[in-house]
Design a protein around this motif. Structure first.
Motif, PDB file in Angstrom:
ATOM      1  N   ARG A 101      48.158  36.133  55.578  1.00 46.04           N
ATOM      2  CA  ARG A 101      48.699  36.401  54.253  1.00 46.04           C
ATOM      3  C   ARG A 101      49.702  37.548  54.339  1.00 46.04           C
ATOM      4  O   ARG A 101      49.329  38.706  54.269  1.00 46.04           O
ATOM      5  N   LEU A 149      48.797  41.302  52.884  1.00 46.66           N
ATOM      6  CA  LEU A 149      48.181  41.375  51.564  1.00 46.66           C
ATOM      7  C   LEU A 149      46.723  40.951  51.596  1.00 46.66           C
ATOM      8  O   LEU A 149      46.347  40.021  52.311  1.00 46.66           O
ATOM      9  N   TYR A 199      46.336  41.502  46.267  1.00 48.53           N
ATOM     10  CA  TYR A 199      47.739  41.808  46.521  1.00 48.53           C
ATOM     11  C   TYR A 199      47.981  43.297  46.787  1.00 48.53           C
ATOM     12  O   TYR A 199      48.990  43.854  46.432  1.00 48.53           O
TER      13      TYR A 199
END
Length: 159
Positions: free
Chosen positions: A16, A111, A115
Protein backbone atom coordinates in the motif's frame (compact mmCIF):
# COMPACT_ATOMS: atom_id res chain seq x y z
CA UNK A 1 4.58 15.69 8.70
CA UNK A 2 4.97 14.26 12.15
CA UNK A 3 7.82 14.07 14.55
CA UNK A 4 9.40 11.31 16.58
CA UNK A 5 6.94 11.83 19.46
CA UNK A 6 3.95 10.75 17.35
CA UNK A 7 1.97 7.66 18.19
CA UNK A 8 3.51 4.35 17.24
CA UNK A 9 2.26 2.51 14.18
CA UNK A 10 1.73 -1.12 13.42
CA UNK A 11 4.25 -2.36 10.84
CA UNK A 12 3.32 -1.03 7.43
CA UNK A 13 2.43 -3.35 4.57
CA UNK A 14 4.62 -3.17 1.47
CA UNK A 15 1.69 -3.28 -0.98
CA UNK A 16 0.00 0.00 0.00
CA UNK A 17 2.02 2.93 -1.29
CA UNK A 18 1.89 5.97 -3.54
CA UNK A 19 4.62 7.89 -5.31
CA UNK A 20 4.75 11.68 -5.74
CA UNK A 21 7.26 13.22 -8.12
CA UNK A 22 7.73 16.96 -7.82
CA UNK A 23 9.98 19.17 -9.89
CA UNK A 24 10.24 21.15 -13.06
CA UNK A 25 6.79 22.63 -13.54
CA UNK A 26 4.77 19.67 -12.31
CA UNK A 27 3.79 17.35 -9.50
CA UNK A 28 2.78 13.82 -10.43
CA UNK A 29 1.10 11.35 -8.08
CA UNK A 30 1.21 7.84 -9.48
CA UNK A 31 0.38 4.33 -8.40
CA UNK A 32 3.31 2.04 -9.04
CA UNK A 33 3.18 -1.70 -8.53
CA UNK A 34 6.78 -1.98 -7.30
CA UNK A 35 9.41 0.15 -5.60
CA UNK A 36 12.87 -1.36 -5.20
CA UNK A 37 13.48 0.25 -1.83
CA UNK A 38 16.38 2.41 -0.65
CA UNK A 39 19.93 1.20 -0.11
CA UNK A 40 22.34 3.57 1.62
CA UNK A 41 25.94 2.84 2.59
CA UNK A 42 28.16 5.00 4.76
CA UNK A 43 31.74 4.39 3.70
CA UNK A 44 34.32 4.69 6.47
CA UNK A 45 38.04 4.65 7.03
CA UNK A 46 39.74 3.27 10.11
CA UNK A 47 42.10 5.49 12.04
CA UNK A 48 43.39 5.78 15.57
CA UNK A 49 42.11 8.76 17.52
CA UNK A 50 45.03 10.84 18.79
CA UNK A 51 43.90 10.71 22.42
CA UNK A 52 42.98 7.01 22.51
CA UNK A 53 45.51 5.46 24.93
CA UNK A 54 44.67 1.92 23.80
CA UNK A 55 45.85 2.31 20.21
CA UNK A 56 42.55 1.04 18.82
CA UNK A 57 41.39 2.17 15.40
CA UNK A 58 37.94 3.67 15.24
CA UNK A 59 35.67 4.25 12.27
CA UNK A 60 35.36 7.66 10.63
CA UNK A 61 32.58 8.30 8.08
CA UNK A 62 33.96 9.73 4.82
CA UNK A 63 31.18 9.54 2.24
CA UNK A 64 27.65 8.23 1.76
CA UNK A 65 26.50 6.30 -1.28
CA UNK A 66 22.89 5.74 -2.39
CA UNK A 67 22.10 2.95 -4.82
CA UNK A 68 19.68 3.76 -7.66
CA UNK A 69 16.00 3.02 -7.00
CA UNK A 70 13.52 1.51 -9.45
CA UNK A 71 9.80 2.17 -9.84
CA UNK A 72 7.68 -0.23 -11.90
CA UNK A 73 4.09 -0.12 -13.14
CA UNK A 74 1.85 -1.42 -15.86
CA UNK A 75 2.02 0.46 -19.15
CA UNK A 76 -0.96 2.81 -19.24
CA UNK A 77 -0.08 5.32 -21.95
CA UNK A 78 1.00 8.33 -19.88
CA UNK A 79 4.06 10.22 -21.06
CA UNK A 80 5.06 12.62 -18.29
CA UNK A 81 7.62 10.29 -16.69
CA UNK A 82 8.99 9.23 -20.08
CA UNK A 83 9.37 12.88 -21.07
CA UNK A 84 11.46 13.36 -17.91
CA UNK A 85 13.66 10.42 -18.91
CA UNK A 86 14.00 11.68 -22.50
CA UNK A 87 15.09 15.11 -21.18
CA UNK A 88 17.99 13.38 -19.35
CA UNK A 89 19.05 11.26 -22.33
CA UNK A 90 20.85 12.13 -25.52
CA UNK A 91 18.51 12.73 -28.43
CA UNK A 92 19.12 11.95 -32.09
CA UNK A 93 20.98 15.24 -32.62
CA UNK A 94 21.52 16.76 -29.14
CA UNK A 95 22.61 15.94 -25.62
CA UNK A 96 20.33 16.06 -22.58
CA UNK A 97 17.89 18.97 -22.72
CA UNK A 98 16.53 19.05 -19.17
CA UNK A 99 19.05 21.24 -17.34
CA UNK A 100 18.34 21.85 -13.67
CA UNK A 101 14.75 20.63 -14.04
CA UNK A 102 16.07 17.07 -14.38
CA UNK A 103 16.55 16.81 -10.61
CA UNK A 104 13.32 16.19 -8.77
CA UNK A 105 12.06 15.27 -5.34
CA UNK A 106 10.39 11.86 -5.16
CA UNK A 107 8.23 10.93 -2.18
CA UNK A 108 7.24 7.35 -1.51
CA UNK A 109 4.29 7.16 0.89
CA UNK A 110 3.60 3.87 2.69
CA UNK A 111 0.06 3.93 4.10
CA UNK A 112 -1.80 2.02 6.78
CA UNK A 113 -5.57 1.41 6.83
CA UNK A 114 -6.15 4.91 8.29
CA UNK A 115 -4.05 6.54 5.55
CA UNK A 116 -1.31 7.40 8.02
CA UNK A 117 2.20 6.15 7.56
CA UNK A 118 5.72 7.02 6.52
CA UNK A 119 7.16 9.16 3.74
CA UNK A 120 10.58 8.49 2.28
CA UNK A 121 11.70 11.65 0.50
CA UNK A 122 14.35 10.93 -2.15
CA UNK A 123 16.58 13.92 -2.90
CA UNK A 124 17.71 14.99 -6.37
CA UNK A 125 16.18 12.04 -8.23
CA UNK A 126 17.51 11.80 -11.79
CA UNK A 127 16.19 9.28 -14.35
CA UNK A 128 19.05 7.02 -15.44
CA UNK A 129 17.30 3.99 -16.89
CA UNK A 130 14.16 2.58 -18.43
CA UNK A 131 13.12 -0.98 -19.18
CA UNK A 132 10.08 -2.62 -20.71
CA UNK A 133 9.16 -6.18 -19.85
CA UNK A 134 9.30 -8.91 -22.45
CA UNK A 135 6.35 -9.29 -24.80
CA UNK A 136 5.29 -12.84 -25.53
CA UNK A 137 2.20 -13.73 -27.56
CA UNK A 138 1.88 -17.03 -25.68
CA UNK A 139 1.48 -15.39 -22.27
CA UNK A 140 -1.15 -13.10 -20.78
CA UNK A 141 0.94 -11.14 -18.27
CA UNK A 142 0.69 -7.39 -17.82
CA UNK A 143 3.22 -5.31 -19.75
CA UNK A 144 5.46 -3.60 -17.14
CA UNK A 145 7.72 -0.59 -17.56
CA UNK A 146 10.41 0.35 -15.03
CA UNK A 147 12.10 3.68 -14.38
CA UNK A 148 15.45 3.73 -12.57
CA UNK A 149 16.44 6.85 -10.63
CA UNK A 150 19.76 7.95 -9.16
CA UNK A 151 19.34 9.74 -5.81
CA UNK A 152 21.64 11.76 -3.54
CA UNK A 153 19.82 11.54 -0.22
CA UNK A 154 16.85 10.22 1.71
CA UNK A 155 14.77 11.44 4.64
CA UNK A 156 12.08 9.48 6.47
CA UNK A 157 9.14 11.17 8.21
CA UNK A 158 5.89 10.07 9.85
CA UNK A 159 2.65 11.66 8.70
Amino acid sequence: MGNRDDETFEPLRSYRFLVEIEGGDSRVTAAFSQFSGVNMTVETIQARAGRDPRGVQGYIPVQTRYEPVTLAKGVVGDYELLDWLYAAAAGNDTGPTGGESLYRTVRVLALNEDYKGVIWELKDALPIGYSLSEMDGLRSEMLIESLTLAITGVRRELF
